[in-house]
Write an enzyme that holds these catalytic residues in place. Structure first.
Site, PDB file in Angstrom:
ATOM      1  N   ASN A  19       0.817  -1.222   0.000  1.00  0.00           N
ATOM      2  CA  ASN A  19       0.000   0.000   0.000  1.00  0.00           C
ATOM      3  C   ASN A  19       0.847   1.268   0.000  1.00  0.00           C
ATOM      4  O   ASN A  19       0.567   2.207  -0.743  1.00  0.00           O
ATOM      5  CB  ASN A  19      -0.937   0.016   1.210  1.00  0.00           C
ATOM      6  CG  ASN A  19      -1.995  -1.067   1.101  1.00  0.00           C
ATOM      7  OD1 ASN A  19      -2.165  -1.669   0.044  1.00  0.00           O
ATOM      8  ND2 ASN A  19      -2.694  -1.337   2.184  1.00  0.00           N
TER       9      ASN A  19
ATOM     10  N   TYR B 240       6.860   0.095   8.578  1.00  0.00           N
ATOM     11  CA  TYR B 240       6.156   1.363   8.371  1.00  0.00           C
ATOM     12  C   TYR B 240       7.167   2.477   8.073  1.00  0.00           C
ATOM     13  O   TYR B 240       7.080   3.180   7.054  1.00  0.00           O
ATOM     14  CB  TYR B 240       5.314   1.706   9.604  1.00  0.00           C
ATOM     15  CG  TYR B 240       4.796   3.114   9.603  1.00  0.00           C
ATOM     16  CD1 TYR B 240       3.934   3.563   8.604  1.00  0.00           C
ATOM     17  CD2 TYR B 240       5.183   4.023  10.599  1.00  0.00           C
ATOM     18  CE1 TYR B 240       3.472   4.871   8.588  1.00  0.00           C
ATOM     19  CE2 TYR B 240       4.719   5.329  10.585  1.00  0.00           C
ATOM     20  CZ  TYR B 240       3.873   5.745   9.581  1.00  0.00           C
ATOM     21  OH  TYR B 240       3.424   7.034   9.571  1.00  0.00           O
TER      22      TYR B 240
ATOM     23  N   ASP C 196       9.347   0.530  20.819  1.00  0.00           N
ATOM     24  CA  ASP C 196       9.114   1.881  21.352  1.00  0.00           C
ATOM     25  C   ASP C 196      10.419   2.471  21.881  1.00  0.00           C
ATOM     26  O   ASP C 196      10.909   2.053  22.921  1.00  0.00           O
ATOM     27  CB  ASP C 196       8.121   1.833  22.528  1.00  0.00           C
ATOM     28  CG  ASP C 196       6.693   2.106  22.116  1.00  0.00           C
ATOM     29  OD1 ASP C 196       6.480   2.615  21.002  1.00  0.00           O
ATOM     30  OD2 ASP C 196       5.789   1.815  22.924  1.00  0.00           O
TER      31      ASP C 196
HETATM   32  N1  UDP Z   1       1.079   3.887  24.978  1.00  0.00           N
HETATM   33  C1  UDP Z   1       0.686   3.210  26.121  1.00  0.00           C
HETATM   34  N2  UDP Z   1      -0.512   2.529  26.098  1.00  0.00           N
HETATM   35  C2  UDP Z   1      -1.336   2.517  25.009  1.00  0.00           C
HETATM   36  C3  UDP Z   1      -0.944   3.222  23.849  1.00  0.00           C
HETATM   37  C4  UDP Z   1       0.277   3.898  23.867  1.00  0.00           C
HETATM   38  O1  UDP Z   1       1.399   3.191  27.123  1.00  0.00           O
HETATM   39  O2  UDP Z   1      -2.407   1.884  25.044  1.00  0.00           O
HETATM   40  C5  UDP Z   1       2.354   4.622  24.943  1.00  0.00           C
HETATM   41  C6  UDP Z   1       3.329   4.087  23.891  1.00  0.00           C
HETATM   42  O3  UDP Z   1       4.131   3.061  24.434  1.00  0.00           O
HETATM   43  C7  UDP Z   1       4.127   5.337  23.540  1.00  0.00           C
HETATM   44  C8  UDP Z   1       3.129   6.483  23.754  1.00  0.00           C
HETATM   45  O4  UDP Z   1       2.099   5.949  24.573  1.00  0.00           O
HETATM   46  O5  UDP Z   1       5.188   5.516  24.444  1.00  0.00           O
HETATM   47  C9  UDP Z   1       2.523   6.982  22.440  1.00  0.00           C
HETATM   48  O6  UDP Z   1       2.040   5.868  21.717  1.00  0.00           O
HETATM   49  P1  UDP Z   1       1.044   6.003  20.490  1.00  0.00           P
HETATM   50  O7  UDP Z   1       0.632   4.616  20.092  1.00  0.00           O
HETATM   51  O8  UDP Z   1      -0.043   6.972  20.831  1.00  0.00           O
HETATM   52  O9  UDP Z   1       1.895   6.699  19.337  1.00  0.00           O
HETATM   53  P2  UDP Z   1       3.282   6.234  18.653  1.00  0.00           P
HETATM   54  O10 UDP Z   1       4.360   6.882  19.491  1.00  0.00           O
HETATM   55  O11 UDP Z   1       3.349   4.747  18.643  1.00  0.00           O
HETATM   56  O12 UDP Z   1       3.182   6.821  17.286  1.00  0.00           O
END
Ligand code: UDP
Length: 329
Positions: A86, A135, A279
């Site tokens: 995609n 990604y 992460d």
């Molecule tokens: N996070 C969390 N619990 C959740 C979703 C996200 O602790 O249910 C944490 C995640 O580990 C990261 C931050 O929140 O440190 C932001 O995550 P999100 O998925 O919003 O955005 P990303 O950084 O992955 O684009």
């Protein structure tokens, strides 16, 4: 033409374009987008791989903003084929159609995921790009394709590397709708409304002040404004340019939860779980290049982000109830 215009950031950008006096045509296959987010705009429902629809639509446009992509890191690790098909193959079909239609202005949704795990923060644009998931790899490929097409075919492009897009339009009619929802702020809000169970906090043993991950949350309408400025800036771009879009300020997951509790007056039901794979502990933008080149600066705070996201969450719930009522009537 806003490709992916019925999605989260695309729909906010379409409104920003209109506020600045541009006409926007939205193009979306509605696989992740929603027709109601495109309300009030001309919407062409078609895929980015559909050459005949694209070439017809492209005859009418001065430039393209490309938001149509799969964007979940975890899913990309599980299903790389989907992401390369995609985002890379589909994206290239779009790009080739743009070139064939003699359109030479292009704005691309890129991401801080192109940097992978940076050696230092805040992150500047010259940080080596070493994505750690499919990604990020798919976005890196496209940034490089834009540069090559710029040199060879005279395409002018800007890639905008978003940090954590969040919040919703202040008008209350558009916002974030993902299914399933995985992002921190909407997930925490849904834990408050009871739409889902407790929020799982992915790790509290990171090497940060409170042990939780630090991110740079930027309001979606600040991002939308940056697209309009980037489009105006294209005439000054020699070939391809890349800018970070973030606030320059990091917030930990705990700080985000505290802000949510302040805004909603409600405790976020939560439990601490293990770290989520891939992460990095801290991702914060150095946005000074975007400020210097585009005159752009994020103006909305984390409090603004949470306030508008909360307003939108309640609207969505109301909408859901009305839809159920209408369906069962
Ligand atoms: N996070 C969390 N619990 C959740 C979703 C996200 O602790 O249910 C944490 C995640 O580990 C990261 C931050 O929140 O440190 C932001 O995550 P999100 O998925 O919003 O955005 P990303 O950084 O992955 O684009």
């Amino acid at each position: 033409m806003v490709v992916g215009g019925a999605g989260y950031i695309g729909s906010h950008t379409a409104h920003a374009l209109r506020r600045h006096g541009y006409d926007a045509i939205l193009y979306d296959n509605l696989s992740r987008g929603h027709r109601f987010l495109a309300e009030g705009f001309e919407l062409i429902v078609a895929d980015i791989a559909d050459r005949s629809q694209l070439s017809r639509a492209l005859k009418r446009v001065a430039g393209v903003m490309h938001f149509a992509a799969d964007s979940q890191v975890g899913e990309s690790v599980q299903h790389p084929r989907k992401y390369f098909t995609n985002n890379v193959e589909g994206g290239l079909a779009l790009l080739n159609a743009v070139i064939d239609a003699d359109v030479r202005k292009f704005i691309f949704s890129s991401t801080c995921a192109v940097y992978g795990v940076p050696a230092k923060v805040p992150i500047t644009e010259d940080t080596p790009r070493q994505p750690v998931n499919p990604y990020g790899m798919s976005k890196l490929f496209f940034e490089d394709a834009l540069e090559s097409y710029g040199r060879a075919y005279g395409l002018r492009s800007v890639s905008l590397r978003y940090f954590n897009a969040a919040g919703a339009d202040e008008g209350g009619n558009i916002g974030e709708v993902h299914d399933p929802e995985t992002h921190l702020i909407p997930s925490a809000l849904k834990a408050i409304t009871g739409e889902r169970g407790a929020l799982e906090l992915f790790g509290d043993d990171y090497p940060t002040a409170d042990g939780t991950c630090i991110r740079d949350y930027v309001h979606v309408n600040d991002l939308a404004e940056a697209h309009v400025l980037a489009f105006k800036h294209l005439d000054a771009v020699n070939n391809s340019a890349r800018y970070n879009l973030g606030t320059g300020k990091g917030e930990s997951v705990q700080q985000v939860i505290s802000t949510i509790e302040d805004v909603t007056g409600t405790r976020v039901p939560r439990r601490v779980g293990p770290r989520r794979g891939g992460d990095p502990p801290e991702l914060v933008a150095d946005p000074s290049l975007a400020q210097a080149a585009l005159g752009w600066k994020a103006t909305r705070s984390l409090h603004d982000i949470v306030r508008t996201a909360w307003q939108w969450e309640q609207k969505l719930r109301q909408r859901g109830k009305n839809t159920v009522r209408m369906t069962s009537a």
